[in-house]
Design a protein around this motif. Structure first.
Motif, PDB file in Angstrom:
ATOM      1  N   LEU A  12       0.838  -1.330  -0.097  1.00 33.14           N
ATOM      2  CA  LEU A  12      -0.024   0.016   0.143  1.00 33.14           C
ATOM      3  C   LEU A  12       0.699   1.400   0.133  1.00 33.14           C
ATOM      4  CD1 LEU A  12      -2.920  -1.025   2.452  1.00 33.14           C
ATOM      5  CD2 LEU A  12      -3.031  -0.666   0.143  1.00 33.14           C
ATOM      6  N   GLU A  13       1.910   1.434   0.826  1.00 36.77           N
ATOM      7  CA  GLU A  13       2.772   2.311   0.520  1.00 36.77           C
ATOM      8  C   GLU A  13       3.811   2.616  -0.623  1.00 36.77           C
ATOM      9  OE1 GLU A  13       3.678   4.953   3.067  1.00 36.77           O
ATOM     10  OE2 GLU A  13       2.004   3.948   4.154  1.00 36.77           O
ATOM     11  N   ARG A  14       3.660   1.486  -1.229  1.00 35.82           N
ATOM     12  CA  ARG A  14       4.154   1.487  -2.579  1.00 35.82           C
ATOM     13  C   ARG A  14       3.238   2.163  -3.593  1.00 35.82           C
ATOM     14  NH1 ARG A  14       8.742   2.264  -5.478  1.00 35.82           N
ATOM     15  NH2 ARG A  14       8.346   1.896  -7.635  1.00 35.82           N
ATOM     16  N   ASP A  51      -7.011  12.764 -10.505  1.00 38.72           N
ATOM     17  CA  ASP A  51      -7.223  11.282 -10.607  1.00 38.72           C
ATOM     18  C   ASP A  51      -6.178  10.594  -9.738  1.00 38.72           C
ATOM     19  OD1 ASP A  51      -9.251  11.000 -12.320  1.00 38.72           O
ATOM     20  OD2 ASP A  51      -8.177  10.855 -14.044  1.00 38.72           O
ATOM     21  N   PRO A  52      -5.002  10.824  -9.535  1.00 37.57           N
ATOM     22  CA  PRO A  52      -3.993  10.402  -8.634  1.00 37.57           C
ATOM     23  C   PRO A  52      -4.238  10.835  -7.163  1.00 37.57           C
ATOM     24  CG  PRO A  52      -2.757  11.715 -10.128  1.00 37.57           C
ATOM     25  CD  PRO A  52      -4.324  11.886 -10.677  1.00 37.57           C
ATOM     26  N   ILE A  53      -4.706  12.079  -7.161  1.00 39.77           N
ATOM     27  CA  ILE A  53      -5.241  12.577  -5.821  1.00 39.77           C
ATOM     28  C   ILE A  53      -6.335  11.809  -5.058  1.00 39.77           C
ATOM     29  CG2 ILE A  53      -6.009  14.550  -4.329  1.00 39.77           C
ATOM     30  CD1 ILE A  53      -4.267  16.180  -6.242  1.00 39.77           C
ATOM     31  N   LEU A  54      -7.208  11.366  -6.026  1.00 42.54           N
ATOM     32  CA  LEU A  54      -8.296  10.549  -5.689  1.00 42.54           C
ATOM     33  C   LEU A  54      -7.759   9.196  -5.273  1.00 42.54           C
ATOM     34  CD1 LEU A  54     -11.184  11.708  -7.933  1.00 42.54           C
ATOM     35  CD2 LEU A  54     -11.065  12.479  -5.584  1.00 42.54           C
ATOM     36  N   GLY A  55      -7.033   8.669  -5.988  1.00 37.72           N
ATOM     37  CA  GLY A  55      -6.208   7.412  -5.736  1.00 37.72           C
ATOM     38  C   GLY A  55      -5.646   7.279  -4.542  1.00 37.72           C
ATOM     39  N   LEU A  56      -4.862   8.406  -3.903  1.00 38.12           N
ATOM     40  CA  LEU A  56      -4.278   8.429  -2.849  1.00 38.12           C
ATOM     41  C   LEU A  56      -5.208   8.512  -1.659  1.00 38.12           C
ATOM     42  CD1 LEU A  56      -1.822  11.220  -3.507  1.00 38.12           C
ATOM     43  CD2 LEU A  56      -1.179   8.945  -2.897  1.00 38.12           C
ATOM     44  N   GLU A  57      -6.340   9.189  -1.704  1.00 38.45           N
ATOM     45  CA  GLU A  57      -7.419   9.054  -0.941  1.00 38.45           C
ATOM     46  C   GLU A  57      -7.902   7.554  -0.709  1.00 38.45           C
ATOM     47  OE1 GLU A  57      -8.798  11.255   1.350  1.00 38.45           O
ATOM     48  OE2 GLU A  57      -7.285  12.499   0.660  1.00 38.45           O
ATOM     49  N   GLU A  58      -7.876   6.860  -1.603  1.00 37.96           N
ATOM     50  CA  GLU A  58      -8.384   5.373  -1.611  1.00 37.96           C
ATOM     51  C   GLU A  58      -7.292   4.528  -0.824  1.00 37.96           C
ATOM     52  OE1 GLU A  58      -9.513   3.681  -5.153  1.00 37.96           O
ATOM     53  OE2 GLU A  58     -10.762   5.411  -6.016  1.00 37.96           O
ATOM     54  N   LYS A  60      -5.230   5.723   1.099  1.00 41.23           N
ATOM     55  CA  LYS A  60      -5.240   6.379   2.651  1.00 41.23           C
ATOM     56  C   LYS A  60      -6.346   5.374   3.261  1.00 41.23           C
ATOM     57  CE  LYS A  60      -5.814  10.479   5.364  1.00 41.23           C
ATOM     58  NZ  LYS A  60      -5.999  11.926   5.148  1.00 41.23           N
ATOM     59  N   ARG A  61      -7.620   5.232   2.792  1.00 41.14           N
ATOM     60  CA  ARG A  61      -8.587   4.737   3.455  1.00 41.14           C
ATOM     61  C   ARG A  61      -8.448   3.108   3.598  1.00 41.14           C
ATOM     62  NH1 ARG A  61     -11.834   8.027   0.194  1.00 41.14           N
ATOM     63  NH2 ARG A  61     -11.908   6.448  -1.519  1.00 41.14           N
ATOM     64  N   ALA A  62      -7.617   2.422   2.691  1.00 41.04           N
ATOM     65  CA  ALA A  62      -7.290   0.951   2.518  1.00 41.04           C
ATOM     66  C   ALA A  62      -6.092   0.985   3.838  1.00 41.04           C
ATOM     67  CB  ALA A  62      -6.482   0.648   1.332  1.00 41.04           C
ATOM     68  N   ILE A  63      -5.306   1.718   3.842  1.00 38.20           N
ATOM     69  CA  ILE A  63      -4.381   1.929   5.106  1.00 38.20           C
ATOM     70  C   ILE A  63      -5.068   1.885   6.254  1.00 38.20           C
ATOM     71  CG2 ILE A  63      -2.656   2.746   6.313  1.00 38.20           C
ATOM     72  CD1 ILE A  63      -1.363   3.511   3.261  1.00 38.20           C
ATOM     73  N   ALA A  64      -5.991   2.693   6.567  1.00 39.26           N
ATOM     74  CA  ALA A  64      -6.640   2.817   7.772  1.00 39.26           C
ATOM     75  C   ALA A  64      -7.369   1.635   8.077  1.00 39.26           C
ATOM     76  CB  ALA A  64      -7.562   4.124   7.505  1.00 39.26           C
ATOM     77  N   ASN A  65      -8.114   1.057   7.041  1.00 40.77           N
ATOM     78  CA  ASN A  65      -9.004  -0.279   7.322  1.00 40.77           C
ATOM     79  C   ASN A  65      -7.937  -1.151   7.799  1.00 40.77           C
ATOM     80  OD1 ASN A  65     -11.132   1.080   6.641  1.00 40.77           O
ATOM     81  ND2 ASN A  65     -11.387   0.238   4.543  1.00 40.77           N
ATOM     82  N   ARG A  66      -6.859  -1.401   7.039  1.00 39.04           N
ATOM     83  CA  ARG A  66      -6.020  -2.432   7.389  1.00 39.04           C
ATOM     84  C   ARG A  66      -5.488  -2.293   8.977  1.00 39.04           C
ATOM     85  NH1 ARG A  66      -5.003  -7.237   7.181  1.00 39.04           N
ATOM     86  NH2 ARG A  66      -2.945  -7.932   6.291  1.00 39.04           N
ATOM     87  N   LEU A  67      -5.181  -1.068   9.310  1.00 41.86           N
ATOM     88  CA  LEU A  67      -4.664  -0.616  10.752  1.00 41.86           C
ATOM     89  C   LEU A  67      -5.734  -1.076  11.534  1.00 41.86           C
ATOM     90  CD1 LEU A  67      -2.377   2.470   9.928  1.00 41.86           C
ATOM     91  CD2 LEU A  67      -2.002   0.167  10.208  1.00 41.86           C
TER      92      LEU A  67
END
Length: 129
Positions: A12-14, A51-58, A60-67
């Protein structure tokens, strides 16, 4: 934490790094379009940057869900590593290296964004306050 947890977070960081690289590239092109006074390219690039800014938000949400699914001590350790703490072991090293790359690139993107925003907005720039 398991190796799988570390791997997922590192991936996800990558993804975050790749999206930030895209934002950086488009931002640099924005600066070039501004230098040329090319309004059409400027508008197009501003739209492309979204588009990539919106991708960054996705991501970020995936990381938060994982954490969310991790124990508090693991979340704390991840936060420490993302902030630059020394890693302990291979999985932590891989994650720490990737998070460090993201952090450095983000700093460069923010610096460029600040310069562009000031050029576009002048005294009404978001950063003029």
């Amino acid at each position: 934490m398991t190796k799988g947890d570390w791997l997922d977070l590192t991936v996800l960081e990558r993804k975050k790094y790749n999206l930030l690289s895209e934002v950086m590239d488009v931002s640099q092109q924005l600066g070039e379009a501004m230098d040329r006074n090319d309004e059409i390219s400027l508008r197009m690039l501003l739209a492309l940057r979204q588009d990539p800014i919106l991708g960054l938000e996705e991501v970020k949400r995936a990381i938060a869900n994982r954490l969310e699914g991790l124990p508090p001590e693991d979340r704390k350790r991840i936060s420490e590593l993302a902030g630059g703490a020394a890693p302990q072991g291979g999985e932590e090293t891989a994650y720490s290296n990737q998070a460090g790359s993201v952090r450095r690139l983000l700093e460069r993107v923010l610096e460029l964004d600040q310069r562009l925003n000031r050029r576009i907005g002048g005294k009404d720039s978001f950063y003029a306050q």
